[in-house]
Design an enzyme around this catalytic site. Sequence first.
Site, PDB file in Angstrom:
ATOM      1  N   LYS A 116       0.821  -1.210   0.000  1.00  0.00           N
ATOM      2  CA  LYS A 116       0.000   0.000   0.000  1.00  0.00           C
ATOM      3  C   LYS A 116       0.855   1.260   0.000  1.00  0.00           C
ATOM      4  CE  LYS A 116      -4.309  -1.799   1.859  1.00  0.00           C
ATOM      5  NZ  LYS A 116      -5.409  -1.602   2.830  1.00  0.00           N
ATOM      6  N   LYS A 198      -8.181 -12.341 -12.342  1.00  0.00           N
ATOM      7  CA  LYS A 198      -9.393 -12.394 -11.528  1.00  0.00           C
ATOM      8  C   LYS A 198     -10.264 -11.166 -11.768  1.00  0.00           C
ATOM      9  CE  LYS A 198      -9.745 -13.685  -7.307  1.00  0.00           C
ATOM     10  NZ  LYS A 198      -9.605 -13.817  -5.833  1.00  0.00           N
ATOM     11  N   LYS A 201     -13.021  -5.174  -8.853  1.00  0.00           N
ATOM     12  CA  LYS A 201     -13.764  -3.917  -8.941  1.00  0.00           C
ATOM     13  C   LYS A 201     -12.856  -2.745  -9.297  1.00  0.00           C
ATOM     14  CE  LYS A 201     -13.796  -3.605  -3.869  1.00  0.00           C
ATOM     15  NZ  LYS A 201     -14.671  -3.687  -2.681  1.00  0.00           N
TER      16      LYS A 201
END
Length: 334
Positions: A116, A198, A201
């Site tokens: 992150k 995969k 979103k």
Amino acid sequence: MENEAKKIILSGIQPTGVFTLGNYLGAVRSWKTMQEQYNCYYFIADLHSLTIHIDPQKRRQQTREAFALLLACGIDTEKSLVFVQSHNKCHAEMGWIMDCCSQFGELSRMTQFKDKSAKHPDNINAGLFTYPALMAGDILLYQADYVPVGADQTQHLEFTRDVATRFNHTYGETFKLPEGYFPKAGARVMSLQDPTSKMSKSDTNPKATISILDDEKTILKKFKSAVTDSEACVRYSEDKPGVSNLMTIYSAVTGKTMAEIEAEFAGKGYGDFKAVVGQAVADELRPIREDFARLMQDRAYLEEEMKKGAEHATYIANKTLTKVKKRVGLLLEK
């Protein structure tokens, strides 16, 4: 709601957007059946979402939507505990205590922090670094037996167990050591435009992903444009990733085996196949979309359910927090 004979499963989801068809078939659909076997505690992890800067109004809206979405997916508040994390102040208090029981070195080794930080180099905040300590507090507050974990969360669960063990050794037996919960694998749904990846979103191609709130027309259109191949034969095979992905989705929604699907579409083209798969998905998701829309229109009901969930969660969590405060030597209010 609670049955002492049942084990406790705790899971938190961040209010960062609507589930995809992949999320739903891979995990979310099983939550409805899990609540029959376990005491399930589900919370919207809005405190965790603060590590990323988004518009405050959007965060509030997404939190409300995430809560409604859980209910629309079949989570029954009479059987499961559903609440918003920030509505229970025990989480923030416990998070600080867990911070003080965590070692800098072990936090710095967390893979997710590194990932992150690389994605958000302009916002490497302290919350991002101590995120696992708050997560440990979330879990240990409820003396959870099991925590559903994916590949990216296994390290955090091990961290939680290490912190709990350290605390128990230093202050006396206090926490139950949670175990990972690995349900029977759900369908692995891939992108409709790149079946080697995969469904996500965060995909920048809107045709690649089905949201569980997409309307029927949108769903049918996305399946119509799904990537297949030039063979024009509905057959499950590693060398046919696009067709195999559509078969996987159809199997998950209908319960049919791959052999039954191959027989059903023998001699038929991909156009017919895509239309049937799309319709089956649209039929599966329609009740969720309709329930979600109804719930979002009934704000008073949602707020009442949030309040009820928060009160129950606080009651449970405060038992553990009070014990922890005594253990570490904090002077309790009279």
